[in-house]
Motif scaffolding. Structure first.
Motif, PDB file in Angstrom:
ATOM      1  N   THR A  31     -37.298   8.090  27.194  1.00  0.00           N
ATOM      2  CA  THR A  31     -36.356   8.574  26.182  1.00  0.00           C
ATOM      3  C   THR A  31     -35.364   7.479  25.804  1.00  0.00           C
ATOM      4  O   THR A  31     -35.052   7.289  24.617  1.00  0.00           O
ATOM      5  CB  THR A  31     -35.598   9.818  26.691  1.00  0.00           C
ATOM      6  OG1 THR A  31     -36.539  10.815  27.092  1.00  0.00           O
ATOM      7  CG2 THR A  31     -34.704  10.388  25.603  1.00  0.00           C
ATOM      8  N   TYR A  35     -34.941   5.794  21.946  1.00  0.00           N
ATOM      9  CA  TYR A  35     -33.727   5.812  21.144  1.00  0.00           C
ATOM     10  C   TYR A  35     -32.953   4.500  21.215  1.00  0.00           C
ATOM     11  O   TYR A  35     -31.946   4.342  20.519  1.00  0.00           O
ATOM     12  CB  TYR A  35     -32.862   7.003  21.533  1.00  0.00           C
ATOM     13  CG  TYR A  35     -33.496   8.298  21.077  1.00  0.00           C
ATOM     14  CD1 TYR A  35     -33.457   8.669  19.736  1.00  0.00           C
ATOM     15  CD2 TYR A  35     -34.185   9.108  21.970  1.00  0.00           C
ATOM     16  CE1 TYR A  35     -34.065   9.831  19.303  1.00  0.00           C
ATOM     17  CE2 TYR A  35     -34.797  10.273  21.548  1.00  0.00           C
ATOM     18  CZ  TYR A  35     -34.741  10.629  20.209  1.00  0.00           C
ATOM     19  OH  TYR A  35     -35.355  11.774  19.767  1.00  0.00           O
ATOM     20  N   GLU A 191     -26.748  13.861  12.024  1.00  0.00           N
ATOM     21  CA  GLU A 191     -27.421  14.729  12.997  1.00  0.00           C
ATOM     22  C   GLU A 191     -28.523  13.996  13.762  1.00  0.00           C
ATOM     23  O   GLU A 191     -28.783  14.292  14.923  1.00  0.00           O
ATOM     24  CB  GLU A 191     -28.003  15.952  12.288  1.00  0.00           C
ATOM     25  CG  GLU A 191     -26.957  16.973  11.871  1.00  0.00           C
ATOM     26  CD  GLU A 191     -26.141  17.483  13.047  1.00  0.00           C
ATOM     27  OE1 GLU A 191     -26.727  17.702  14.128  1.00  0.00           O
ATOM     28  OE2 GLU A 191     -24.918  17.636  12.897  1.00  0.00           O
ATOM     29  N   GLN A 192     -29.167  13.040  13.102  1.00  0.00           N
ATOM     30  CA  GLN A 192     -30.229  12.293  13.774  1.00  0.00           C
ATOM     31  C   GLN A 192     -29.674  11.459  14.915  1.00  0.00           C
ATOM     32  O   GLN A 192     -30.242  11.411  16.001  1.00  0.00           O
ATOM     33  CB  GLN A 192     -30.955  11.400  12.767  1.00  0.00           C
ATOM     34  CG  GLN A 192     -32.228  10.763  13.314  1.00  0.00           C
ATOM     35  CD  GLN A 192     -32.973   9.963  12.271  1.00  0.00           C
ATOM     36  OE1 GLN A 192     -32.405   9.569  11.255  1.00  0.00           O
ATOM     37  NE2 GLN A 192     -34.254   9.736  12.511  1.00  0.00           N
ATOM     38  N   ILE A 194     -26.817  12.011  16.514  1.00  0.00           N
ATOM     39  CA  ILE A 194     -26.298  12.941  17.523  1.00  0.00           C
ATOM     40  C   ILE A 194     -27.433  13.486  18.378  1.00  0.00           C
ATOM     41  O   ILE A 194     -27.334  13.540  19.616  1.00  0.00           O
ATOM     42  CB  ILE A 194     -25.522  14.091  16.842  1.00  0.00           C
ATOM     43  CG1 ILE A 194     -24.256  13.555  16.186  1.00  0.00           C
ATOM     44  CG2 ILE A 194     -25.178  15.183  17.861  1.00  0.00           C
ATOM     45  CD1 ILE A 194     -23.552  14.562  15.291  1.00  0.00           C
ATOM     46  N   ASP A 195     -28.522  13.876  17.730  1.00  0.00           N
ATOM     47  CA  ASP A 195     -29.678  14.420  18.456  1.00  0.00           C
ATOM     48  C   ASP A 195     -30.282  13.377  19.388  1.00  0.00           C
ATOM     49  O   ASP A 195     -30.633  13.690  20.535  1.00  0.00           O
ATOM     50  CB  ASP A 195     -30.733  14.900  17.463  1.00  0.00           C
ATOM     51  CG  ASP A 195     -31.943  15.496  18.158  1.00  0.00           C
ATOM     52  OD1 ASP A 195     -31.800  16.543  18.806  1.00  0.00           O
ATOM     53  OD2 ASP A 195     -33.032  14.894  18.057  1.00  0.00           O
ATOM     54  N   GLY A 196     -30.381  12.132  18.925  1.00  0.00           N
ATOM     55  CA  GLY A 196     -30.947  11.079  19.768  1.00  0.00           C
ATOM     56  C   GLY A 196     -30.115  10.823  21.013  1.00  0.00           C
ATOM     57  O   GLY A 196     -30.644  10.724  22.122  1.00  0.00           O
ATOM     58  N   ARG A 198     -27.967  12.902  22.398  1.00  0.00           N
ATOM     59  CA  ARG A 198     -28.019  14.093  23.249  1.00  0.00           C
ATOM     60  C   ARG A 198     -29.308  14.123  24.080  1.00  0.00           C
ATOM     61  O   ARG A 198     -29.297  14.499  25.254  1.00  0.00           O
ATOM     62  CB  ARG A 198     -27.904  15.360  22.402  1.00  0.00           C
ATOM     63  CG  ARG A 198     -27.869  16.640  23.226  1.00  0.00           C
ATOM     64  CD  ARG A 198     -27.668  17.859  22.368  1.00  0.00           C
ATOM     65  NE  ARG A 198     -26.302  17.938  21.851  1.00  0.00           N
ATOM     66  CZ  ARG A 198     -25.963  17.832  20.586  1.00  0.00           C
ATOM     67  NH1 ARG A 198     -26.901  17.643  19.667  1.00  0.00           N
ATOM     68  NH2 ARG A 198     -24.708  17.919  20.205  1.00  0.00           N
ATOM     69  N   ARG A 199     -30.410  13.705  23.481  1.00  0.00           N
ATOM     70  CA  ARG A 199     -31.677  13.688  24.202  1.00  0.00           C
ATOM     71  C   ARG A 199     -31.644  12.672  25.353  1.00  0.00           C
ATOM     72  O   ARG A 199     -32.183  12.931  26.433  1.00  0.00           O
ATOM     73  CB  ARG A 199     -32.820  13.359  23.248  1.00  0.00           C
ATOM     74  CG  ARG A 199     -33.202  14.499  22.314  1.00  0.00           C
ATOM     75  CD  ARG A 199     -34.272  14.068  21.321  1.00  0.00           C
ATOM     76  NE  ARG A 199     -34.582  15.127  20.378  1.00  0.00           N
ATOM     77  CZ  ARG A 199     -35.519  16.042  20.563  1.00  0.00           C
ATOM     78  NH1 ARG A 199     -36.257  16.014  21.684  1.00  0.00           N
ATOM     79  NH2 ARG A 199     -35.757  16.970  19.662  1.00  0.00           N
ATOM     80  N   SER A 202     -29.442  14.173  28.081  1.00  0.00           N
ATOM     81  CA  SER A 202     -30.123  15.319  28.712  1.00  0.00           C
ATOM     82  C   SER A 202     -31.214  14.843  29.670  1.00  0.00           C
ATOM     83  O   SER A 202     -31.385  15.403  30.753  1.00  0.00           O
ATOM     84  CB  SER A 202     -30.727  16.237  27.646  1.00  0.00           C
ATOM     85  OG  SER A 202     -29.717  16.817  26.849  1.00  0.00           O
TER      86      SER A 202
END
Length: 232
Positions: A31, A35, A191-192, A194-196, A198-199, A202
């Protein structure tokens, strides 16, 4: 790991937990690599983000240093230093910004006397002592037939599990702080991104959950083994 002949609990409990841990490590590596290729529009590097967060929280005396390796990032509360790996320090990727903000979050926790972090730091010496002492106590107790020593060994090992347990809220809170800071400060701008980020965080959190499961599986194995031998 101390091995007992015909120890079915090792195969039933510990090996699946270890496999889970290996998967979690692989997950965070893949991951992060994915990213690391996504650049944040802010143009900031991991070092920039760490310094900004520290300064915004009045932590001007906390240094940010570069260290060798990949994903070797950490906060040293004794030296009051945030150490960022080569893959994070000068990188402007959403992965690097997330890791830098996470580690800086530990510095903020330290400054604010965040209770779980305070407890974790306080039990580190006891945990290290218990980890070193547990297996010798178990071996001596089993070889000489002293159940009290075996129980003491299991108790000493349980400190490791407790340490892994108290680590979870510390790491989850640092990630939550990181995401909030990056979003509210407009360091991540869509959002892209932020999502990256967050992944990445996580996936990193899974490694701490896996570490707790491994430790708990080992502890349960020892309890079951001692109970079976005591009955025998």
């Amino acid at each position: 790991m101390f091995y007992f002949p015909f120890d079915s609990y090792y195969f039933i409990l510990v090996i699946p937990a270890i496999l889970l841990s290996m998967w979690a490590q692989s997950k965070v590596q893949s991951t992060f690599s994915r990213y690391q290729r996504m650049r944040a529009a802010s143009g900031l590097t991991g070092c920039d983000v760490a310094r900004r967060i520290l300064d915004e929280n009045g932590l001007y005396d906390v240094r940010v240093e570069r260290i060798a390796g990949s994903l070797t990032d950490h906060y040293d509360p004794g030296a009051r230093v945030v150490r960022l790996s080569e893959s994070v320090w000068g990188s402007g990727s959403v992965a690097a910004l997330g890791v830098a903000a996470h580690e800086t979050g530990h510095a903020v926790q330290h400054a604010q006397h965040y209770a779980p972090l305070t407890i974790r730091n306080a039990v580190i010496p006891v945990t290290n002592f218990g980890a070193k002492l547990s297996m010798p106590l178990l071996m001596i107790g089993l070889l000489l037939g002293y159940p009290s020593l075996v129980s003491l060994g299991i108790l000493a090992f349980s400190l490791v599990t407790f340490f892994q347990l108290i680590t979870l809220p510390v790491e989850f809170n640092a990630s939550s702080r990181a995401m909030r800071t990056l979003v509210d400060g407009h360091i991540l701008r869509d959002e892209q991104e932020i999502d990256g980020t967050r992944r990445v965080l996580s996936a990193a959190a899974l490694t701490y959950v896996a570490a707790l499961i491994v430790s708990a599986a080992q502890l349960l194995r020892l309890i079951l083994l001692f109970g079976r031998r005591h009955r025998d």
